[in-house]
Scaffold this motif. Structure first.
Motif, PDB file in Angstrom:
ATOM      1  N   LEU A 132       0.863  -1.199   0.000  1.00 23.37           N
ATOM      2  CA  LEU A 132       0.000   0.000   0.000  1.00 23.37           C
ATOM      3  C   LEU A 132       0.891   1.237   0.000  1.00 23.37           C
ATOM      4  O   LEU A 132       1.790   1.364   0.834  1.00 23.37           O
ATOM      5  CB  LEU A 132      -0.888  -0.006   1.246  1.00 23.37           C
ATOM      6  N   SER A 133       0.667   2.129  -0.940  1.00 17.82           N
ATOM      7  CA  SER A 133       1.501   3.334  -1.009  1.00 17.82           C
ATOM      8  C   SER A 133       0.624   4.557  -1.226  1.00 17.82           C
ATOM      9  O   SER A 133      -0.483   4.474  -1.770  1.00 17.82           O
ATOM     10  CB  SER A 133       2.532   3.215  -2.139  1.00 17.82           C
ATOM     11  N   LEU A 134       1.148   5.691  -0.771  1.00 16.35           N
ATOM     12  CA  LEU A 134       0.397   6.944  -0.868  1.00 16.35           C
ATOM     13  C   LEU A 134       1.361   8.080  -1.184  1.00 16.35           C
ATOM     14  O   LEU A 134       2.434   8.191  -0.568  1.00 16.35           O
ATOM     15  CB  LEU A 134      -0.341   7.198   0.456  1.00 16.35           C
ATOM     16  N   ASP A 135       0.992   8.880  -2.143  1.00 16.75           N
ATOM     17  CA  ASP A 135       1.795  10.030  -2.563  1.00 16.75           C
ATOM     18  C   ASP A 135       1.008  11.298  -2.234  1.00 16.75           C
ATOM     19  O   ASP A 135       0.118  11.696  -2.994  1.00 16.75           O
ATOM     20  CB  ASP A 135       2.065   9.935  -4.071  1.00 16.75           C
ATOM     21  N   PRO A 136       1.285  11.943  -1.079  1.00 15.19           N
ATOM     22  CA  PRO A 136       0.492  13.110  -0.673  1.00 15.19           C
ATOM     23  C   PRO A 136       0.602  14.283  -1.643  1.00 15.19           C
ATOM     24  O   PRO A 136      -0.362  15.028  -1.816  1.00 15.19           O
ATOM     25  CB  PRO A 136       1.078  13.481   0.693  1.00 15.19           C
ATOM     26  N   ILE A 137       1.765  14.466  -2.237  1.00 13.57           N
ATOM     27  CA  ILE A 137       1.952  15.614  -3.118  1.00 13.57           C
ATOM     28  C   ILE A 137       1.104  15.477  -4.383  1.00 13.57           C
ATOM     29  O   ILE A 137       0.420  16.414  -4.804  1.00 13.57           O
ATOM     30  CB  ILE A 137       3.444  15.762  -3.501  1.00 13.57           C
ATOM     31  N   ARG A 138       1.130  14.304  -4.969  1.00 13.80           N
ATOM     32  CA  ARG A 138       0.375  14.069  -6.212  1.00 13.80           C
ATOM     33  C   ARG A 138      -1.040  13.571  -5.947  1.00 13.80           C
ATOM     34  O   ARG A 138      -1.805  13.337  -6.878  1.00 13.80           O
ATOM     35  CB  ARG A 138       1.128  13.077  -7.109  1.00 13.80           C
ATOM     36  N   HIS A 139      -1.359  13.368  -4.680  1.00 12.27           N
ATOM     37  CA  HIS A 139      -2.704  12.967  -4.264  1.00 12.27           C
ATOM     38  C   HIS A 139      -3.111  11.654  -4.931  1.00 12.27           C
ATOM     39  O   HIS A 139      -4.176  11.537  -5.533  1.00 12.27           O
ATOM     40  CB  HIS A 139      -3.716  14.065  -4.603  1.00 12.27           C
ATOM     41  N   LYS A 140      -2.252  10.656  -4.811  1.00 14.69           N
ATOM     42  CA  LYS A 140      -2.524   9.354  -5.396  1.00 14.69           C
ATOM     43  C   LYS A 140      -2.234   8.261  -4.373  1.00 14.69           C
ATOM     44  O   LYS A 140      -1.346   8.401  -3.533  1.00 14.69           O
ATOM     45  CB  LYS A 140      -1.672   9.132  -6.646  1.00 14.69           C
ATOM     46  N   ALA A 141      -3.000   7.169  -4.466  1.00 15.41           N
ATOM     47  CA  ALA A 141      -2.781   6.022  -3.585  1.00 15.41           C
ATOM     48  C   ALA A 141      -2.876   4.747  -4.416  1.00 15.41           C
ATOM     49  O   ALA A 141      -3.651   4.673  -5.382  1.00 15.41           O
ATOM     50  CB  ALA A 141      -3.821   6.009  -2.467  1.00 15.41           C
ATOM     51  N   TYR A 142      -2.074   3.733  -4.008  1.00 14.61           N
ATOM     52  CA  TYR A 142      -2.032   2.488  -4.764  1.00 14.61           C
ATOM     53  C   TYR A 142      -2.002   1.303  -3.792  1.00 14.61           C
ATOM     54  O   TYR A 142      -1.458   1.403  -2.682  1.00 14.61           O
ATOM     55  CB  TYR A 142      -0.765   2.421  -5.636  1.00 14.61           C
ATOM     56  N   ARG A 143      -2.585   0.196  -4.201  1.00 21.99           N
ATOM     57  CA  ARG A 143      -2.444  -1.070  -3.473  1.00 21.99           C
ATOM     58  C   ARG A 143      -2.105  -2.140  -4.496  1.00 21.99           C
ATOM     59  O   ARG A 143      -2.849  -2.341  -5.466  1.00 21.99           O
ATOM     60  CB  ARG A 143      -3.749  -1.429  -2.738  1.00 21.99           C
TER      61      ARG A 143
END
Length: 223
Positions: A132-143
């Motif tokens: 599970l990852s989250l990129d706050p700057i680009r406002h994206k999340a992945y699993r």
């Protein structure tokens, strides 16, 4: 991250609150300097967006009093007062930036992020737990490499858990960090939001990461 807007123009305040919430910020707003000072002095904010010409107590006075009390919360002035003297005064009072109205939201957002990068609580560029990852700057999340379709509130909720992996978060703490100060703690909104988040980040995957700690709250961790 939590932002306070002190803005007497209610349409502008609503526009800012909606736009910043869509980018994952938790936003409180008020429309006069007295309430702004009260909130700024009692709630931990990562940034305050402060108009100069607000009723009851102007923005100059609000910032001066905050600094006198030792509050170091970053402040961005957002004002129609556009003279060089105004901008210099704002910065000399201790503001971190000064943006003149009318403004472009994208510029305001860039300035907010610039201020937060300088502050003691830096916004992480990338958060990871298991797959599970989250990129706050680009406002994206992945699993598992798949993009997750999260609402702004779900994204903010996930960011809170990913910034504090392994820590059991109570409903009260979650309410303070993800909802605004007028949140009704007696409602079941938090449990509903957790259930919807879990449906997106856990249900389609064999390994569950978001766990309930009965009687206390929730924890995001790899077991």
């Amino acid at each position: 991250m939590r932002i306070l807007i002190v803005e007497d123009e209610k349409k502008t305040a609503a526009y800012l609150q909606k736009g910043l919430s869509e980018h994952g910020f938790v936003v409180d707003s008020c429309h006069d300097g007295e309430e702004g000072l009260l909130l700024a002095a009692t709630v931990e904010y990562d940034l305050i967006i402060l108009d100069v010409m607000v009723p009851l107590r102007d923005g100059w006075s609000v910032l001066a009093e905050l600094r006198r009390r030792g509050r170091k919360t970053p402040v961005l002035y957002l004002s129609a007062r556009d003279t060089l003297d105004d901008r210099v005064k704002g910065l000399e009072l201790g503001a971190d930036d000064y943006l003149v109205k009318p403004f472009a939201f994208v510029e305001l957002l860039a300035r907010i992020r610039s201020i937060l990068r300088r502050g003691p609580v830096r916004q992480a560029e990338h958060l990871q737990l298991a797959d599970l990852s989250l990129d706050p700057i680009r406002h994206k999340a992945y699993r598992g490499g798949q993009a997750l379709d999260l609402t702004p509130k779900e994204f903010t909720l996930l960011a809170l858990f990913m910034n504090r992996p392994g820590e059991v978060l109570s409903r009260t703490l979650i309410a303070e960090q993800v909802w605004d100060v007028r949140f009704d703690c007696d409602s079941n909104i938090i449990d509903v939001a957790i259930r919807r988040l879990r449906q997106k980040i856990d249900d389609p995957f064999p390994q569950k990461l978001l766990h309930t700690v009965r009687g206390i709250g929730y924890v995001l961790e790899q077991r």
